[in-house]
Design a protein around this motif. Structure first.
Motif, PDB file in Angstrom:
ATOM      1  N   ILE A  31       0.847  -1.194   0.000  1.00  0.00           N
ATOM      2  CA  ILE A  31       0.000   0.000   0.000  1.00  0.00           C
ATOM      3  C   ILE A  31       0.881   1.243   0.000  1.00  0.00           C
ATOM      4  O   ILE A  31       1.800   1.364   0.802  1.00  0.00           O
ATOM      5  CB  ILE A  31      -0.937   0.016   1.223  1.00  0.00           C
ATOM      6  CG1 ILE A  31      -1.898  -1.179   1.159  1.00  0.00           C
ATOM      7  CG2 ILE A  31      -1.724   1.327   1.270  1.00  0.00           C
ATOM      8  CD1 ILE A  31      -2.841  -1.267   2.324  1.00  0.00           C
ATOM      9  N   LEU A  32       0.584   2.162  -0.925  1.00  0.00           N
ATOM     10  CA  LEU A  32       1.310   3.420  -1.046  1.00  0.00           C
ATOM     11  C   LEU A  32       0.409   4.583  -0.651  1.00  0.00           C
ATOM     12  O   LEU A  32      -0.804   4.557  -0.914  1.00  0.00           O
ATOM     13  CB  LEU A  32       1.760   3.639  -2.497  1.00  0.00           C
ATOM     14  CG  LEU A  32       2.690   2.601  -3.097  1.00  0.00           C
ATOM     15  CD1 LEU A  32       2.926   2.904  -4.570  1.00  0.00           C
ATOM     16  CD2 LEU A  32       4.012   2.575  -2.345  1.00  0.00           C
TER      17      LEU A  32
ATOM     18  N   THR B 242      -0.901  -1.842  -4.476  1.00  0.00           N
ATOM     19  CA  THR B 242      -0.175  -2.175  -5.708  1.00  0.00           C
ATOM     20  C   THR B 242       0.230  -3.641  -5.714  1.00  0.00           C
ATOM     21  O   THR B 242       0.469  -4.230  -4.666  1.00  0.00           O
ATOM     22  CB  THR B 242       1.083  -1.296  -5.877  1.00  0.00           C
ATOM     23  OG1 THR B 242       1.943  -1.485  -4.748  1.00  0.00           O
ATOM     24  CG2 THR B 242       0.719   0.171  -6.018  1.00  0.00           C
ATOM     25  N   TRP B 243       0.292  -4.206  -6.912  1.00  0.00           N
ATOM     26  CA  TRP B 243       0.737  -5.585  -7.103  1.00  0.00           C
ATOM     27  C   TRP B 243       1.206  -5.748  -8.543  1.00  0.00           C
ATOM     28  O   TRP B 243       0.947  -4.912  -9.402  1.00  0.00           O
ATOM     29  CB  TRP B 243      -0.379  -6.579  -6.770  1.00  0.00           C
ATOM     30  CG  TRP B 243      -1.483  -6.643  -7.773  1.00  0.00           C
ATOM     31  CD1 TRP B 243      -1.605  -7.516  -8.814  1.00  0.00           C
ATOM     32  CD2 TRP B 243      -2.619  -5.781  -7.865  1.00  0.00           C
ATOM     33  NE1 TRP B 243      -2.742  -7.265  -9.536  1.00  0.00           N
ATOM     34  CE2 TRP B 243      -3.389  -6.208  -8.958  1.00  0.00           C
ATOM     35  CE3 TRP B 243      -3.060  -4.688  -7.113  1.00  0.00           C
ATOM     36  CZ2 TRP B 243      -4.574  -5.576  -9.330  1.00  0.00           C
ATOM     37  CZ3 TRP B 243      -4.241  -4.065  -7.487  1.00  0.00           C
ATOM     38  CH2 TRP B 243      -4.977  -4.513  -8.573  1.00  0.00           C
TER      39      TRP B 243
ATOM     40  N   PRO C 243      -3.764  -0.576 -14.732  1.00  0.00           N
ATOM     41  CA  PRO C 243      -2.322  -0.775 -14.850  1.00  0.00           C
ATOM     42  C   PRO C 243      -1.627   0.576 -14.693  1.00  0.00           C
ATOM     43  O   PRO C 243      -2.100   1.584 -15.231  1.00  0.00           O
ATOM     44  CB  PRO C 243      -2.149  -1.330 -16.264  1.00  0.00           C
ATOM     45  CG  PRO C 243      -3.342  -0.854 -17.019  1.00  0.00           C
ATOM     46  CD  PRO C 243      -4.452  -0.722 -16.014  1.00  0.00           C
ATOM     47  N   ILE C 244      -0.558   0.608 -13.930  1.00  0.00           N
ATOM     48  CA  ILE C 244       0.154   1.864 -13.686  1.00  0.00           C
ATOM     49  C   ILE C 244       1.199   2.044 -14.778  1.00  0.00           C
ATOM     50  O   ILE C 244       2.158   1.275 -14.865  1.00  0.00           O
ATOM     51  CB  ILE C 244       0.789   1.879 -12.286  1.00  0.00           C
ATOM     52  CG1 ILE C 244      -0.319   1.754 -11.236  1.00  0.00           C
ATOM     53  CG2 ILE C 244       1.611   3.150 -12.080  1.00  0.00           C
ATOM     54  CD1 ILE C 244       0.183   1.556  -9.820  1.00  0.00           C
TER      55      ILE C 244
ATOM     56  N   THR D 115      11.515   2.185  -9.906  1.00  0.00           N
ATOM     57  CA  THR D 115      11.248   0.758  -9.875  1.00  0.00           C
ATOM     58  C   THR D 115      10.455   0.445  -8.612  1.00  0.00           C
ATOM     59  O   THR D 115      10.870   0.790  -7.499  1.00  0.00           O
ATOM     60  CB  THR D 115      12.554  -0.056  -9.907  1.00  0.00           C
ATOM     61  OG1 THR D 115      13.263   0.282 -11.108  1.00  0.00           O
ATOM     62  CG2 THR D 115      12.267  -1.546  -9.900  1.00  0.00           C
ATOM     63  N   HIS D 116       9.299  -0.173  -8.807  1.00  0.00           N
ATOM     64  CA  HIS D 116       8.428  -0.543  -7.695  1.00  0.00           C
ATOM     65  C   HIS D 116       8.001  -1.991  -7.880  1.00  0.00           C
ATOM     66  O   HIS D 116       7.517  -2.363  -8.950  1.00  0.00           O
ATOM     67  CB  HIS D 116       7.208   0.384  -7.653  1.00  0.00           C
ATOM     68  CG  HIS D 116       6.269   0.096  -6.536  1.00  0.00           C
ATOM     69  ND1 HIS D 116       6.588   0.349  -5.225  1.00  0.00           N
ATOM     70  CD2 HIS D 116       5.027  -0.449  -6.528  1.00  0.00           C
ATOM     71  CE1 HIS D 116       5.574  -0.018  -4.462  1.00  0.00           C
ATOM     72  NE2 HIS D 116       4.612  -0.504  -5.225  1.00  0.00           N
ATOM     73  N   LEU D 117       8.231  -2.801  -6.868  1.00  0.00           N
ATOM     74  CA  LEU D 117       7.930  -4.235  -6.916  1.00  0.00           C
ATOM     75  C   LEU D 117       8.577  -4.903  -8.127  1.00  0.00           C
ATOM     76  O   LEU D 117       8.026  -5.816  -8.735  1.00  0.00           O
ATOM     77  CB  LEU D 117       6.410  -4.472  -6.917  1.00  0.00           C
ATOM     78  CG  LEU D 117       5.648  -3.965  -5.695  1.00  0.00           C
ATOM     79  CD1 LEU D 117       4.154  -4.187  -5.873  1.00  0.00           C
ATOM     80  CD2 LEU D 117       6.139  -4.637  -4.418  1.00  0.00           C
TER      81      LEU D 117
END
Length: 137
Positions: free
Chosen positions: A2-3, A51-52, A87-88, A107-109
């Protein structure tokens, strides 16, 4: 994960494209998202984004308790039409931008996303978001 951020989305040639908006409390994340709703965007999440990664792509949605709601400063929490997820494709950081910025990424996950710094309270911010999103192809 969670952001503390907002997420809006707009349809594109390849489906919905999400823009994650991050910044400190009071920086104008919700204000920018609200103004973008008048420019063809839809709310996905306000204040918190779950987010995932699926199929190598980063996605976001609102936590169940916040789905379909937006805090509008001075009016309170209001229901708004919202997408269930997106989608981000673009990551926005609210801050004073450079005049001619270089392309940055975050870069995230494990997924690399284009990053753009924006002064979110400028009147032109929703139009700038549309231009950047269109430039992604």
């Amino acid at each position: 994960m969670i952001l503390h951020a907002g997420l809006i989305a707009r349809p594109g040639p390849d489906g919905w494209r999400g823009i994650l908006i991050e910044g400190p409390s009071g920086a104008g994340k919700s204000d920018l998202a609200l103004r973008c709703l008048d420019h063809g965007f839809r709310l996905v999440a306000d204040d918190r984004v779950v987010t995932w990664v699926s199929g190598g792509q980063l996605f976001g949605r609102a936590p169940d308790v916040l789905a379909g709601q937006m805090e509008i400063r001075g009016l309170g929490i209001r229901p708004v039409s919202a997408r269930p997820l997106a989608p981000i494709r673009l990551w926005i950081r609210l801050s004073a931008p450079e005049r001619l910025p270089d392309l940055e990424t975050v870069t995230h996950l494990g997924v690399e996303i284009p990053l753009w710094t924006l002064a979110g309270l400028e009147n032109s911010a929703p139009a700038k978001l549309s231009h950047v999103l269109d430039s992604l192809g």
